[in-house]
Motif scaffolding. Structure first.
Motif, PDB file in Angstrom:
ATOM      1  N   HIS A 103       0.818  -1.219   0.000  1.00 35.51           N
ATOM      2  CA  HIS A 103       0.000   0.000   0.000  1.00 35.51           C
ATOM      3  C   HIS A 103       0.851   1.268   0.000  1.00 35.51           C
ATOM      4  O   HIS A 103       0.299   2.374   0.034  1.00 35.51           O
ATOM      5  CB  HIS A 103      -0.932   0.007   1.213  1.00 35.51           C
ATOM      6  N   ILE A 104       2.184   1.100   0.012  1.00 38.92           N
ATOM      7  CA  ILE A 104       3.058   2.284  -0.018  1.00 38.92           C
ATOM      8  C   ILE A 104       3.184   2.720  -1.473  1.00 38.92           C
ATOM      9  O   ILE A 104       4.155   2.424  -2.168  1.00 38.92           O
ATOM     10  CB  ILE A 104       4.435   1.969   0.601  1.00 38.92           C
ATOM     11  N   THR A 105       2.189   3.421  -1.949  1.00 42.95           N
ATOM     12  CA  THR A 105       2.111   3.783  -3.369  1.00 42.95           C
ATOM     13  C   THR A 105       2.876   5.077  -3.649  1.00 42.95           C
ATOM     14  O   THR A 105       3.124   5.884  -2.744  1.00 42.95           O
ATOM     15  CB  THR A 105       0.652   3.978  -3.799  1.00 42.95           C
TER      16      THR A 105
ATOM     17  N   GLU B 294      16.740   3.635  13.236  1.00 40.09           N
ATOM     18  CA  GLU B 294      17.728   4.374  12.436  1.00 40.09           C
ATOM     19  C   GLU B 294      17.045   5.246  11.388  1.00 40.09           C
ATOM     20  O   GLU B 294      17.461   6.388  11.136  1.00 40.09           O
ATOM     21  CB  GLU B 294      18.702   3.405  11.774  1.00 40.09           C
ATOM     22  N   GLU B 295      15.992   4.716  10.786  1.00 45.37           N
ATOM     23  CA  GLU B 295      15.263   5.492   9.781  1.00 45.37           C
ATOM     24  C   GLU B 295      14.543   6.674  10.421  1.00 45.37           C
ATOM     25  O   GLU B 295      14.463   7.752   9.832  1.00 45.37           O
ATOM     26  CB  GLU B 295      14.258   4.593   9.060  1.00 45.37           C
ATOM     27  N   LEU B 296      14.035   6.482  11.630  1.00 47.20           N
ATOM     28  CA  LEU B 296      13.378   7.585  12.339  1.00 47.20           C
ATOM     29  C   LEU B 296      14.376   8.711  12.611  1.00 47.20           C
ATOM     30  O   LEU B 296      14.067   9.889  12.402  1.00 47.20           O
ATOM     31  CB  LEU B 296      12.781   7.083  13.653  1.00 47.20           C
ATOM     32  N   ILE B 297      15.563   8.362  13.055  1.00 41.20           N
ATOM     33  CA  ILE B 297      16.598   9.366  13.307  1.00 41.20           C
ATOM     34  C   ILE B 297      16.957  10.091  12.004  1.00 41.20           C
ATOM     35  O   ILE B 297      17.080  11.323  11.976  1.00 41.20           O
ATOM     36  CB  ILE B 297      17.849   8.710  13.929  1.00 41.20           C
ATOM     37  N   ALA B 298      17.096   9.307  10.926  1.00 39.13           N
ATOM     38  CA  ALA B 298      17.438   9.914   9.626  1.00 39.13           C
ATOM     39  C   ALA B 298      16.359  10.891   9.171  1.00 39.13           C
ATOM     40  O   ALA B 298      16.655  11.970   8.645  1.00 39.13           O
ATOM     41  CB  ALA B 298      17.641   8.817   8.588  1.00 39.13           C
ATOM     42  N   LEU B 299      15.092  10.533   9.375  1.00 40.05           N
ATOM     43  CA  LEU B 299      13.989  11.430   9.012  1.00 40.05           C
ATOM     44  C   LEU B 299      14.057  12.723   9.822  1.00 40.05           C
ATOM     45  O   LEU B 299      13.981  13.827   9.264  1.00 40.05           O
ATOM     46  CB  LEU B 299      12.650  10.731   9.251  1.00 40.05           C
ATOM     47  N   ALA B 300      14.172  12.590  11.126  1.00 43.33           N
ATOM     48  CA  ALA B 300      14.190  13.764  11.999  1.00 43.33           C
ATOM     49  C   ALA B 300      15.337  14.697  11.633  1.00 43.33           C
ATOM     50  O   ALA B 300      15.166  15.924  11.590  1.00 43.33           O
ATOM     51  CB  ALA B 300      14.294  13.321  13.457  1.00 43.33           C
TER      52      ALA B 300
ATOM     53  N   ASP C 273      -4.666  14.173   7.217  1.00 43.63           N
ATOM     54  CA  ASP C 273      -4.620  14.798   5.898  1.00 43.63           C
ATOM     55  C   ASP C 273      -3.946  13.921   4.855  1.00 43.63           C
ATOM     56  O   ASP C 273      -4.201  14.055   3.655  1.00 43.63           O
ATOM     57  CB  ASP C 273      -3.884  16.140   5.991  1.00 43.63           C
ATOM     58  N   ALA C 274      -3.055  13.020   5.310  1.00 41.23           N
ATOM     59  CA  ALA C 274      -2.381  12.095   4.394  1.00 41.23           C
ATOM     60  C   ALA C 274      -1.862  10.920   5.210  1.00 41.23           C
ATOM     61  O   ALA C 274      -1.641  11.040   6.425  1.00 41.23           O
ATOM     62  CB  ALA C 274      -1.231  12.791   3.661  1.00 41.23           C
ATOM     63  N   SER C 275      -1.663   9.793   4.539  1.00 38.74           N
ATOM     64  CA  SER C 275      -1.207   8.610   5.267  1.00 38.74           C
ATOM     65  C   SER C 275      -0.348   7.725   4.379  1.00 38.74           C
ATOM     66  O   SER C 275      -0.431   7.782   3.146  1.00 38.74           O
ATOM     67  CB  SER C 275      -2.405   7.808   5.778  1.00 38.74           C
ATOM     68  N   LEU C 276       0.468   6.926   5.038  1.00 35.34           N
ATOM     69  CA  LEU C 276       1.223   5.853   4.388  1.00 35.34           C
ATOM     70  C   LEU C 276       0.917   4.573   5.144  1.00 35.34           C
ATOM     71  O   LEU C 276       1.175   4.486   6.353  1.00 35.34           O
ATOM     72  CB  LEU C 276       2.733   6.124   4.443  1.00 35.34           C
ATOM     73  N   ILE C 277       0.364   3.591   4.457  1.00 32.73           N
ATOM     74  CA  ILE C 277       0.005   2.337   5.105  1.00 32.73           C
ATOM     75  C   ILE C 277       1.033   1.282   4.726  1.00 32.73           C
ATOM     76  O   ILE C 277       1.181   0.939   3.550  1.00 32.73           O
ATOM     77  CB  ILE C 277      -1.406   1.878   4.687  1.00 32.73           C
ATOM     78  N   GLY C 278       1.755   0.780   5.725  1.00 35.08           N
ATOM     79  CA  GLY C 278       2.755  -0.255   5.458  1.00 35.08           C
ATOM     80  C   GLY C 278       3.778  -0.318   6.567  1.00 35.08           C
ATOM     81  O   GLY C 278       3.727   0.439   7.541  1.00 35.08           O
ATOM     82  N   ASP C 279       4.691  -1.247   6.439  1.00 38.65           N
ATOM     83  CA  ASP C 279       5.769  -1.404   7.406  1.00 38.65           C
ATOM     84  C   ASP C 279       6.512  -0.069   7.566  1.00 38.65           C
ATOM     85  O   ASP C 279       6.861   0.591   6.572  1.00 38.65           O
ATOM     86  CB  ASP C 279       6.729  -2.488   6.912  1.00 38.65           C
ATOM     87  N   ILE C 280       6.757   0.328   8.790  1.00 34.43           N
ATOM     88  CA  ILE C 280       7.351   1.644   9.057  1.00 34.43           C
ATOM     89  C   ILE C 280       8.751   1.758   8.466  1.00 34.43           C
ATOM     90  O   ILE C 280       9.099   2.789   7.857  1.00 34.43           O
ATOM     91  CB  ILE C 280       7.382   1.927  10.579  1.00 34.43           C
ATOM     92  N   LYS C 281       9.534   0.732   8.601  1.00 36.69           N
ATOM     93  CA  LYS C 281      10.903   0.771   8.062  1.00 36.69           C
ATOM     94  C   LYS C 281      10.877   0.968   6.549  1.00 36.69           C
ATOM     95  O   LYS C 281      11.602   1.806   5.995  1.00 36.69           O
ATOM     96  CB  LYS C 281      11.642  -0.526   8.421  1.00 36.69           C
ATOM     97  N   GLU C 282      10.015   0.213   5.868  1.00 40.92           N
ATOM     98  CA  GLU C 282       9.900   0.339   4.418  1.00 40.92           C
ATOM     99  C   GLU C 282       9.330   1.707   4.024  1.00 40.92           C
ATOM    100  O   GLU C 282       9.789   2.329   3.055  1.00 40.92           O
ATOM    101  CB  GLU C 282       9.003  -0.774   3.862  1.00 40.92           C
TER     102      GLU C 282
ATOM    103  N   LEU D 257       9.565   4.580   5.629  1.00 38.12           N
ATOM    104  CA  LEU D 257      10.560   5.643   5.814  1.00 38.12           C
ATOM    105  C   LEU D 257      11.694   5.532   4.794  1.00 38.12           C
ATOM    106  O   LEU D 257      12.195   6.554   4.308  1.00 38.12           O
ATOM    107  CB  LEU D 257      11.111   5.598   7.242  1.00 38.12           C
ATOM    108  N   ARG D 258      12.077   4.315   4.454  1.00 38.58           N
ATOM    109  CA  ARG D 258      13.123   4.140   3.440  1.00 38.58           C
ATOM    110  C   ARG D 258      12.715   4.762   2.097  1.00 38.58           C
ATOM    111  O   ARG D 258      13.532   5.353   1.392  1.00 38.58           O
ATOM    112  CB  ARG D 258      13.409   2.644   3.241  1.00 38.58           C
ATOM    113  N   LYS D 259      11.442   4.623   1.769  1.00 42.31           N
ATOM    114  CA  LYS D 259      10.963   5.154   0.492  1.00 42.31           C
ATOM    115  C   LYS D 259      10.638   6.645   0.575  1.00 42.31           C
ATOM    116  O   LYS D 259      10.727   7.359  -0.432  1.00 42.31           O
ATOM    117  CB  LYS D 259       9.720   4.371   0.037  1.00 42.31           C
ATOM    118  N   LEU D 260      10.283   7.111   1.766  1.00 36.16           N
ATOM    119  CA  LEU D 260       9.879   8.503   1.921  1.00 36.16           C
ATOM    120  C   LEU D 260      11.073   9.454   2.012  1.00 36.16           C
ATOM    121  O   LEU D 260      11.067  10.528   1.382  1.00 36.16           O
ATOM    122  CB  LEU D 260       9.007   8.640   3.177  1.00 36.16           C
TER     123      LEU D 260
END
Length: 556
Positions: free
Chosen positions: A186-188, A220-226, A312-321, A323-326
């Motif tokens: 669902h991570i379109t 690690e992905e959360l830290i990278a995002l922040a 207002d918006a959502s991403l449905i899927g594994d959090i690690k995946e 964030l890697r794509k986002l």
């Protein structure tokens, strides 16, 4: 290969790389225990004092390792004693397989001795449950249970096996376990572009991270995002350690007992980014808190999107995946003014330290931090001590803070601590307890001793049901109805009766020597740490109040 049902069960556990089962024998599972005797060199069985302790231990084992925890109980009361532990795992999305015995198939539905409809009882608190009525279905059912427990949003699965199935012979063919893929269908591209656009347009982003970050291994992905979007980052109770407290962007826990920086960050941001969190009432309190910001929600469970809060918006899927794509789609940000404001709130939220001879939670955790540097695994019971542990312990790594967040299960911590110690024998495991919670399952001290799984329990002893007493103080005009315990329990003698050692700490100078000895002990330890009954958890937001209406200690 022709095996009986019990042997098929254990072979399937070995397929799933299960090394440890927590349980308690009884008539309906005698055949399984007979097989466990034969398999004792391959599967360790940890005999707890109570089936609830087995469920909590399997939960702690799972949370501290990321593997599936397994518990085993007999029919009737054995099965129902697992229920609280299963519900705890369900609320906190812990992968667990609970195996119960039942009466033989001809006796089902006849109110037989120790018969109970455990699949009916656990239907609302499991991802799925099974009753096996044909030995030829047993292997497939066990494999499915492990797949379901791990796939998507993790959770508990129950398998109920009538006694005659455990004795019947059937064909067993070994199979490699199915590798559970990360959920990302669902991570379109459309969803990624919509989310990235909102983030790129924001000037005051704020991250609210939940337990899904830890479940998916996405710290690690959360830290990278922040760091990329220069966003202050808060954590729910279930995400303690998912974002290190030492990071300059960390603002602390959010919600009812959250920090000033986290609560005001969520109140004043122009974009709230919720990641692996469910907008619990203990975090959001009132939907009015979120009216001034756009909201993005990342979660693996579609049912959580727009359930408690309109987004207002959502991403449905594994959090690690997700964030890697986002992250590659996001612009590098420098929100200097916004970060400076949060740093001011962080400084103000620390307050002024007052020197006192009185024992306090702050002093306790300052010494624990000094001696462990955040490297211990900490479990908790539920109450004021749980909040103090979340506020004051040095959470720097995921899977090191194990607590009952969703169900709030008093009596959880000691069983969970034993599960953590069995899974991590070389790590120090500390259970932070209250005198009320500890009394519920203190019998598991015997398990800790017998299994050579020594844990250190520190009772923050205020001689009261502290959190309920705090609410009676704030909201019930100080009518302290049945929250002063006054049982006179000697916890030092109690742990000695179970083969351990106890320490009574009534003065500051007694704490450090007790901790040093406790942290190097090979037997269960209980430290009875005395605090005043009117010590309260601050800051606090009243239920239903706006998140910026924070009550501080100096206000009371």
């Amino acid at each position: 290969m022709i095996l009986n049902g019990s042997e098929i069960l254990l072979e399937c556990l070995l397929e799933q790389e299960v090394e440890t089962v927590f349980g308690y024998p009884g008539g309906a599972v005698l055949n399984i225990y007979d097989a466990l005797y034969k398999y004792k060199d391959k599967i360790r069985h940890v005999l707890t004092c109570h089936e609830q302790g087995a469920a909590h231990a399997a939960d702690g084992y799972a949370r501290s390792t990321g593997k599936v925890g397994v518990c085993l109980a007999t029919s009737g009361p054995g099965a129902t004693n697992l229920v609280t532990g299963i519900a705890t795992a369900y609320m906190d999305s812990t992968p667990m397989v609970a195996i119960t015995g039942n009466v033989t198939r001809p006796l089902l539905g006849k109110d037989s001795f120790q018969e109970v409809d455990i699949t009916g009882i656990t239907l609302p608190i499991t991802k799925h449950n099974f009753m096996v009525k044909n030995v030829d279905d047993l292997a497939h059912t066990i494999r499915e249970a492990f797949r379901i427990a791990q796939e998507g949003r993790p959770g508990p699965v129950l398998v109920d096996i009538p006694k005659d199935i455990t004795a019947q012979k059937g064909v067993y063919i070994k199979k490699e376990p199915v590798k559970v893929a990360r959920s990302n269908k669902h991570i379109t591209e459309e969803a990624l572009l919509e989310v990235s656009k909102l983030i790129n347009e924001s000037s005051r982003p704020f991250i609210y991270a939940g337990g899904g970050v830890i479940s998916s291994g996405a710290s690690e992905e959360l830290i990278a995002l922040a760091e990329k979007i220069d966003s202050p980052t808060s954590a729910s109770l279930m995400c303690m350690g998912g974002f290190p407290v030492t990071h300059p962007l960390y603002t602390g826990m959010i919600g009812m007992h959250g920090t000033k920086a986290s609560n005001l960050g969520a109140w004043e941001c122009d974009l709230l980014i919720a990641i692996g969190a469910r907008f619990s009432d203990r975090v959001i309190s009132s939907n009015d808190n979120l009216e001034g910001a756009k909201i993005i929600h990342l979660d693996i469970d579609p049912a959580e999107i727009n359930k408690n809060v309109k987004v207002d918006a959502s991403l449905i899927g594994d959090i690690k995946e997700s964030l890697r794509k986002l992250i590659p789609l996001l612009n590098k940000k420098d929100n200097k003014e916004w970060i400076n404001k949060m740093n001011i709130y962080k400084e103000e939220g620390r307050g002024t330290s007052k020197e006192s001879d009185e024992l306090t939670p702050e002093f306790l955790f300052s010494k624990i931090n000094e001696l462990t540097d955040g490297e211990a695994i900490v479990t908790t019971e539920v109450g004021q001590h749980q909040m103090w542990a979340s506020q004051f312990y040095k959470h720097i790594e995921p899977r090191r803070f194990i607590t009952s967040g969703g169900l709030g299960t008093m009596g959880f911590g000691l069983g969970a601590a034993i599960g953590c110690k069995v899974a991590n024998p070389d790590k120090l495991v500390i259970n932070i307890a209250g005198d009320g919670s500890f009394a519920m399952n203190c019998n598991e001290l015997a398990t800790s001793y017998a299994q050579k799984a020594p844990v250190v329990t520190i009772i923050v002893n205020n001689n009261a049901l502290g959190m309920v007493r705090q609410w009676q103080n704030f909201f019930y005009e100080e009518r302290y109805s049945h929250t002063s315990i006054n049982r006179g329990t000697n916890f030092v003698k109690l742990v000695e009766a179970y083969g351990g050692k106890g320490f009574l700490v009534e003065r500051k100078e007694q704490l450090e020597p007790a901790l040093k000895e406790a942290f190097n002990s090979s037997v269960p330890i209980v430290i009875d740490y005395r605090v005043h009954e009117d010590k309260k958890v601050f800051p606090m937001v009243a239920p239903g109040a706006l998140i910026n209406q924070i009550i501080y200690e100096e206000d009371v």
